[in-house]
Write a protein that holds these residues in place. Structure first.
Motif, PDB file in Angstrom:
ATOM      1  N   GLN A 266       0.809  -1.211   0.000  1.00 22.59           N
ATOM      2  CA  GLN A 266       0.000   0.000   0.000  1.00 22.59           C
ATOM      3  C   GLN A 266       0.849   1.270   0.000  1.00 22.59           C
ATOM      4  OE1 GLN A 266      -0.038  -2.512   2.276  1.00 22.59           O
ATOM      5  NE2 GLN A 266      -0.803  -1.805   4.259  1.00 22.59           N
ATOM      6  N   ASN A 267       2.155   1.130   0.270  1.00 19.42           N
ATOM      7  CA  ASN A 267       3.038   2.299   0.207  1.00 19.42           C
ATOM      8  C   ASN A 267       3.537   2.580  -1.205  1.00 19.42           C
ATOM      9  OD1 ASN A 267       4.247   0.900   3.192  1.00 19.42           O
ATOM     10  ND2 ASN A 267       3.112   2.813   3.145  1.00 19.42           N
ATOM     11  N   LYS A 269       2.869   3.351  -4.795  1.00 19.39           N
ATOM     12  CA  LYS A 269       1.848   3.879  -5.697  1.00 19.39           C
ATOM     13  C   LYS A 269       2.501   4.404  -6.966  1.00 19.39           C
ATOM     14  CE  LYS A 269      -1.640   3.273  -2.865  1.00 19.39           C
ATOM     15  NZ  LYS A 269      -2.725   2.326  -3.177  1.00 19.39           N
ATOM     16  N   ASN A 274       3.582   6.390  -0.916  1.00 16.91           N
ATOM     17  CA  ASN A 274       2.499   6.726  -0.001  1.00 16.91           C
ATOM     18  C   ASN A 274       2.995   6.536   1.427  1.00 16.91           C
ATOM     19  OD1 ASN A 274       0.132   7.112   1.393  1.00 16.91           O
ATOM     20  ND2 ASN A 274      -0.743   5.123   0.838  1.00 16.91           N
ATOM     21  N   ASN A 275       3.214   7.646   2.099  1.00 19.57           N
ATOM     22  CA  ASN A 275       3.825   7.599   3.429  1.00 19.57           C
ATOM     23  C   ASN A 275       2.790   7.590   4.547  1.00 19.57           C
ATOM     24  OD1 ASN A 275       6.236   7.444   4.907  1.00 19.57           O
ATOM     25  ND2 ASN A 275       6.220   9.644   5.327  1.00 19.57           N
ATOM     26  N   SER A 276       1.509   7.446   4.205  1.00 17.41           N
ATOM     27  CA  SER A 276       0.464   7.611   5.215  1.00 17.41           C
ATOM     28  C   SER A 276       0.211   6.351   6.033  1.00 17.41           C
ATOM     29  CB  SER A 276      -0.846   8.036   4.542  1.00 17.41           C
ATOM     30  OG  SER A 276      -1.302   7.041   3.644  1.00 17.41           O
ATOM     31  N   ASP A 277       0.644   5.210   5.554  1.00 19.77           N
ATOM     32  CA  ASP A 277       0.359   3.942   6.240  1.00 19.77           C
ATOM     33  C   ASP A 277       1.680   3.357   6.732  1.00 19.77           C
ATOM     34  OD1 ASP A 277      -0.628   1.571   7.165  1.00 19.77           O
ATOM     35  OD2 ASP A 277      -1.834   1.137   5.407  1.00 19.77           O
ATOM     36  N   ASN A 310      -4.715  -1.363  -8.712  1.00 16.75           N
ATOM     37  CA  ASN A 310      -3.305  -1.097  -8.396  1.00 16.75           C
ATOM     38  C   ASN A 310      -2.475  -2.148  -9.124  1.00 16.75           C
ATOM     39  OD1 ASN A 310      -3.450   1.076  -6.164  1.00 16.75           O
ATOM     40  ND2 ASN A 310      -4.878  -0.478  -5.443  1.00 16.75           N
ATOM     41  N   CYS A 316       7.812   3.270  -7.474  1.00 16.38           N
ATOM     42  CA  CYS A 316       8.066   4.611  -6.957  1.00 16.38           C
ATOM     43  C   CYS A 316       9.469   4.634  -6.373  1.00 16.38           C
ATOM     44  CB  CYS A 316       7.029   5.006  -5.908  1.00 16.38           C
ATOM     45  SG  CYS A 316       7.072   4.012  -4.402  1.00 16.38           S
TER      46      CYS A 316
END
Length: 443
Positions: A266-267, A269, A274-277, A310, A316
């Motif tokens: 999930q990181n 993308k 994606n640093n939110s999780d 996805n 990334c």
């Protein structure tokens, strides 16, 4: 446009409702509607083959207006009749849809039908306000939910039937206008995102010079590339690579509040890291058991597993300050030769081709998977470093412009939804009087 108010008001006796028109009544939902709470059958009694009655597990099956069932059940226990209001009682409480046919319903839903002397149209809008009270009483450890008793006892304001009909007609018209504006903004957002993707794909495969002589890359999705570009395997520009630990090496019980960052699918993308999780493991455990999976700033991270939203193979760049970090299973780390390539250029090109490569290189029926060895064989088209830098700078500038337009459109959608909600609230709680303006055109 400003709206008139009623002449006389009274205290509703409900704090969150405040004052209501003097001649309106405050009732319970059970006084104006019948509620049929869903019940889930055994999982083995359901299928996805179209056998039996369409069955709704919960609000995950809801569409913009009507449901899109994914399951069928010959022995459903509870049903929603055609035109019933479908109301979610958990995860989240208050999602609303309309039954356009008979459905079996699971325990995450209830079916609400207005009594014969009460307007279904008014009730549909009123539920947008009634759910506020249900939010306040919802409970649950895994997810919040409400019971049939709580839905039955939720408060509802009841105007005389002619006013219910007038309010419903007014809101249908005005929310329809707002919904049209929201759809226009959402279409704009979709078009801008398509433009962004097309711009990226063209830049990283064709370059910035429209007059550059071209050659066949030999790779279907790349097509023709500039003559000076070198087509080769990703592994040819890789100094070191690894995947995440498999099996018992890294399980959920190993996670801690801090320590070594664990990079998960999930990181990774297509549009960036994606640093939110966040997830972490103990530094000592990592040093003793998980050597060889480390991640450093500017490493290219690639997803080895994906689906139709996805894509497998999306990539990334690991951001600055990520260390200490490791990759999890199905996540790959490629450390590139920076004398030959820019990590951002490679990651962007890999993401641009992930959909095509997923169809050619991956295995799996429901989720696509590409192993590390095959991922290393993915073809890239490589210009000189100076041209890679120019393409990255160009995309940074153009994407910033598109992102600003997307942000403006998203803000417009937010404001329109707030206006829609406020209008419904004002009308169904009697803060505005719409009886004499139904035939007026509002700005």
């Amino acid at each position: 446009m400003s709206f008139p108010r009623y002449e006389n008001y009274k205290d509703s006796g409900v704090e969150w409702l405040g004052e209501v028109p003097k001649h309106w009544r405050t009732l319970r939902v059970k006084n104006i509607a019948s509620i049929n709470m869903g019940q889930s059958p055994n999982s083995e009694d359901c299928n996805q083959n179209g056998e039996g009655l369409p069955f709704l597990q919960g609000n995950a099956d809801f569409g913009d207006l009507y449901p899109t069932p994914r399951h069928y059940c010959p022995v459903a226990n509870k049903f929603a009749k055609e035109s019933d209001i479908l109301f979610s009682v958990r995860a989240p409480v208050g999602a609303i849809n309309i039954a356009n046919q008979i459905y079996g319903i699971g325990r995450g839903l209830c079916a609400i039908a207005a009594q014969t002397n009460f307007s279904k149209g008014y009730l549909l809008h009123a539920l947008e306000i009634i759910k506020q009270e249900l939010f306040s009483v919802a409970t649950g450890s895994t997810y919040e939910a409400v019971s049939v008793e709580q839905v039955n006892n939720a408060r509802c304001i009841s105007p005389p039937l002619p006013e219910q009909l007038a309010i419903a007609a007014f809101l249908d018209r005005e929310t329809g206008k707002i919904d049209d504006l929201i759809q226009e903004q959402e279409r704009l957002i979709a078009l801008l995102k398509e433009k962004r993707q097309a711009l990226i794909s063209h830049a990283v495969t064709k370059g910035l010079n429209p007059d550059a002589p071209m050659k066949d890359s030999g790779v279907e999705w790349l097509g023709e590339v500039p003559e000076g570009w070198n087509v080769l395997s990703l592994g040819r520009v890789t100094l070191d690579r690894c995947d995440g630990p498999f099996g018992s090496g890294l399980k959920s019980e190993h996670y801690t509040e801090s320590g070594v960052r664990v990079i998960r699918l999930q990181n990774i993308k297509s549009e960036g890291f994606n640093n939110s999780d966040e997830a972490f493991i103990d530094e000592t455990y990592c040093a003793e058991r998980l050597l060889g999976h480390d991640v450093q700033n500017s490493d290219v991270l690639i997803a080895g597993l994906g689906d139709d939203k996805n894509f497998v193979g999306r990539a990334c760049v690991a951001p600055s300050g990520i260390e200490p970090a490791i990759v999890k299973a199905d996540c790959f780390r490629f450390r590139l030769d920076k004398m030959r390539c820019k990590p951002t250029f490679i990651a962007t090109q890999l993401s641009a081709g992930s959909n095509a490569d997923a169809g050619v290189l991956s295995t799996g029926s429901t989720r696509s998977r590409i192993p590390l060895s095959v991922m290393s064989s993915r073809k890239i088209a490589l210009p000189l470093l100076v041209e890679q830098s120019a393409i990255i700078a160009f995309l940074d500038t153009e994407n910033a412009k598109i992102d600003a337009l997307v942000s403006d459109a998203q803000q417009a959608v937010t404001l329109l939804k707030e206006r829609r909600s406020a209008l419904i609230s004002a009308a169904v709680t009697g803060k505005i009087d719409v009886r004499n303006i139904l035939n007026q055109e509002l700005v």
